[in-house]
Design a protein around this motif. Structure first.
Motif, mmCIF file in Angstrom:
data_model
loop_
_atom_site.group_PDB
_atom_site.id
_atom_site.type_symbol
_atom_site.label_atom_id
_atom_site.label_comp_id
_atom_site.label_asym_id
_atom_site.label_seq_id
_atom_site.Cartn_x
_atom_site.Cartn_y
_atom_site.Cartn_z
ATOM 1 N N LEU A 38 0.850 -1.186 0.000
ATOM 2 C CA LEU A 38 0.000 0.000 0.000
ATOM 3 C C LEU A 38 0.887 1.238 0.000
ATOM 4 O O LEU A 38 1.745 1.388 0.885
ATOM 5 N N ALA A 39 0.717 2.109 -0.985
ATOM 6 C CA ALA A 39 1.518 3.328 -1.053
ATOM 7 C C ALA A 39 1.083 4.286 0.051
ATOM 8 O O ALA A 39 -0.092 4.646 0.157
ATOM 9 N N VAL A 40 2.043 4.707 0.881
ATOM 10 C CA VAL A 40 1.776 5.610 1.992
ATOM 11 C C VAL A 40 1.896 7.045 1.485
ATOM 12 O O VAL A 40 2.916 7.420 0.888
ATOM 13 N N VAL A 41 0.852 7.861 1.707
ATOM 14 C CA VAL A 41 0.834 9.201 1.119
ATOM 15 C C VAL A 41 1.265 10.288 2.104
ATOM 16 O O VAL A 41 1.396 11.451 1.708
ATOM 17 N N GLU A 42 1.472 9.937 3.356
ATOM 18 C CA GLU A 42 1.980 10.896 4.339
ATOM 19 C C GLU A 42 2.704 10.133 5.437
ATOM 20 O O GLU A 42 2.605 8.912 5.537
ATOM 21 N N ASP A 43 3.488 10.840 6.250
ATOM 22 C CA ASP A 43 4.250 10.191 7.308
ATOM 23 C C ASP A 43 3.290 9.506 8.292
ATOM 24 O O ASP A 43 2.273 10.071 8.697
ATOM 25 N N ILE A 44 3.666 8.287 8.701
ATOM 26 C CA ILE A 44 2.857 7.504 9.630
ATOM 27 C C ILE A 44 3.713 7.159 10.851
ATOM 28 O O ILE A 44 4.702 6.428 10.724
ATOM 29 N N PRO A 45 3.382 7.668 12.032
ATOM 30 C CA PRO A 45 4.155 7.307 13.224
ATOM 31 C C PRO A 45 3.975 5.824 13.570
ATOM 32 O O PRO A 45 3.019 5.164 13.138
ATOM 33 N N LEU A 46 4.882 5.308 14.387
ATOM 34 C CA LEU A 46 4.830 3.921 14.834
ATOM 35 C C LEU A 46 3.493 3.625 15.494
ATOM 36 O O LEU A 46 3.012 4.393 16.330
ATOM 37 N N PHE A 47 2.889 2.494 15.106
ATOM 38 C CA PHE A 47 1.644 1.965 15.666
ATOM 39 C C PHE A 47 0.415 2.804 15.333
ATOM 40 O O PHE A 47 -0.640 2.621 15.937
ATOM 41 N N HIS A 48 0.534 3.709 14.374
ATOM 42 C CA HIS A 48 -0.641 4.466 13.948
ATOM 43 C C HIS A 48 -1.305 3.775 12.756
ATOM 44 O O HIS A 48 -0.730 2.878 12.139
ATOM 45 N N LYS A 49 -2.504 4.204 12.457
ATOM 46 C CA LYS A 49 -3.344 3.560 11.444
ATOM 47 C C LYS A 49 -3.157 4.195 10.073
ATOM 48 O O LYS A 49 -2.971 5.407 9.949
ATOM 49 N N ILE A 50 -3.256 3.336 9.044
ATOM 50 C CA ILE A 50 -3.191 3.758 7.641
ATOM 51 C C ILE A 50 -4.471 3.288 6.969
ATOM 52 O O ILE A 50 -4.883 2.126 7.128
ATOM 53 N N ALA A 51 -5.109 4.170 6.212
ATOM 54 C CA ALA A 51 -6.307 3.768 5.470
ATOM 55 C C ALA A 51 -5.932 2.711 4.439
ATOM 56 O O ALA A 51 -5.048 2.914 3.604
#
Length: 502
Positions: A38-51
């Protein structure tokens, strides 16, 4: 190289188990073994959710296979899902609860193995302790400094600082008396010296009568105003404490079946790793203990909020299911009396920094500590818990020290405590065994961590391998091995307050 986790096939979010930068690929595996990117479109901190896919404004955000909130704006696939675009929803909660069916209980898929044993102290009332303390019990705040001095002077004695015991309305005072009686009756306690000032609401005779209604163990008393002040009270109390400690030292451990264990479960300083790893591990241990004929206790009523309908489905009877729903509704109504809402204090700032967005999300992670066993009973705070009862719930606050104290006053000999961010919580009467599935916390809070459960998320150990290792460690603690909190002498204690002082 997996760097994200999909918990349930119905989920529309995945969890980053590494911090990810915009432009990176979130790699996760589905139940069929297929790897997805899944391409990540913004920074995601550890243990946070991604759509995981596009989520339209007003749609449910789903994790653990259940809704955790509603999208407050359009969320693109690969975007960060958190407080800025997801919120709790009473409408979703009420709609889900309306579909509630409590006619049949869930069942844990658990085989009963050969019963394990531990070495404990068999008390005269038949229950088994895993510690052999003499409790120097302050019946009010005015006796607390005196009891701490007595306990410090005699090896084998424990005490705590009681902030209650006077200036309380009747219902509040009764909870305090019941809690003190439960502390004294806990099987980890050999005998009790109850110390009062002499003029407080929780008079010594009221407290002692409540203790004797629960147990026949030795109870001695001391009234500071009657013996002539604090110095004389410490001198006399120390003499009595030495006599009780000498008698306690004659007790010997005997072999006991693990079914005698009443295990309390609690969580605090939570982050996403709690619901993802350590709480499911506790749930596996809980199911195992229930299969062995023991008792496991789920608590923290505010942290059942949003998940109570799920627990009610697992109630052994419709009556128990109704009780589960009632304690949450009553807690919410109580908070609303003060113009507040349950979600205002939950999740806490630390919880949110750790990736938890809504109270429903926190609660769904919290209830994993109860595994999959049927729920057989709901107990009031500090009520006497029964052995050999399976999985039960105690109605406690979410505050860690007061929640743990309710479990201990109910008779739990041991409390297992999961944390994501780390906590020093202990208790003077029962060991508090702490675990985390956050590898960073396991390293930075090593002084306060008894079990590193990060393999529940990162491997290579399987959940069953970790469960069996965790059970071995629990039995070691039951046989006398100190927890980190015991080694440090940490005994944070709080009793709940139903009403302000008179």
């Amino acid at each position: 190289m997996r760097n994200a986790v999909l918990i349930d096939p119905k989920d529309n979010v995945v969890i980053a188990i590494e911090a990810l930068e915009a432009g990176a690929q979130a790699v996760y595996v589905t139940a069929d073994g297929a790897t997805h990117r899944l391409a990540v479109v913004e920074d995601i901190p550890l243990f946070h959710k991604i759509a995981r896919a596009d989520i339209a404004r007003g749609d449910k955000v789903v994790k653990y296979g259940e809704y955790i909130g509603v999208a407050t704006g359009d969320i693109a696939a690969g975007a960060h899902v958190h407080t800025h675009n997801c919120a709790s929803s009473d409408e979703l909660k009420d709609a889900d609860a309306a579909l509630q069916d409590t006619a049949s209980a869930g069942h844990a898929d658990m085989e009963t193995h050969a019963t394990r044993t531990f070495w404990g102290y068999r008390r005269s009332d038949g229950r088994v302790g895993i510690r052999n303390h003499v409790l120097i019990l302050p019946t009010s705040i005015c006796a607390s400094d005196t009891t701490e001095r007595i306990a410090d002077a005699v090896a084998g004695c424990v005490s705590f600082h009681n902030q209650n015991g006077c200036s309380q309305v009747n219902v509040d005072q009764q909870v305090t008396i019941d809690t003190m009686a439960g502390m004294a009756a806990n099987p980890n306690i050999h005998s009790v010296l109850a110390v009062s000032l002499g003029c407080e609401g929780c008079q010594n005779d009221l407290v002692v009568d409540a203790i004797r209604a629960r147990t026949d163990k030795p109870v001695r008393t001391l009234v500071i105003q009657q013996v002539g002040g604090s110095i004389k009270a410490v001198e006399e109390g120390t003499r009595i404490a030495r006599e009780l400690a000498a008698a306690a030292a004659l007790e010997r451990r005997v072999e006991c079946p693990i079914s005698e264990l009443v295990l309390g479960t609690n969580c605090g300083g939570s982050d996403t790793s709690s619901g993802l790893g350590s709480n499911p591990l506790i749930g596996e241990v809980s199911d195992w203990l229930v299969a062995q004929g023991g008792t496991s206790v789920l608590c923290e009523t505010p942290e059942l909020f949003g998940g109570e309908h799920i627990l009610a489905r697992r109630a052994a009877t419709p009556e128990v299911g109704a009780q589960i729903l009632k304690i949450v509704a009553d807690y919410e109504a109580y908070v609303q009396m003060f113009g507040a809402e349950m979600r205002e204090g939950n999740p806490s700032p630390g919880n949110m920094a750790g990736g938890l967005t809504t109270l429903e999300e926190k609660s769904l992670g919290c209830i994993h500590k109860g595994g999959h066993s049927p729920i057989t009973a709901v107990y009031p705070y500090a009520a006497q818990l029964a052995a050999h009862e399976g999985l039960v719930i105690m109605d406690t606050p979410g505050n860690d020290p007061s929640s743990v104290m309710g479990l201990v006053a109910g008779g739990c000999q041991l409390v297992v405590f999961s944390t994501g961010l780390g906590t020093p919580t202990g208790n003077s009467i029962a060991p508090v065994y702490r675990l985390t599935a956050n590898p960073r916390t396991a390293a930075t809070m090593a002084d306060n961590t008894d079990f590193d459960a990060s393999a529940t998320i990162y491997g290579p150990d399987s959940m069953l391998e970790l469960r069996d290792r965790f059970i071995d460690r629990i039995i070691d603690v039951c046989c006398g091995e100190p927890t980190c909190a015991e080694a440090l002498g940490y005994t944070e204690t709080a009793l709940p307050h139903i009403c302000n002082y008179m």
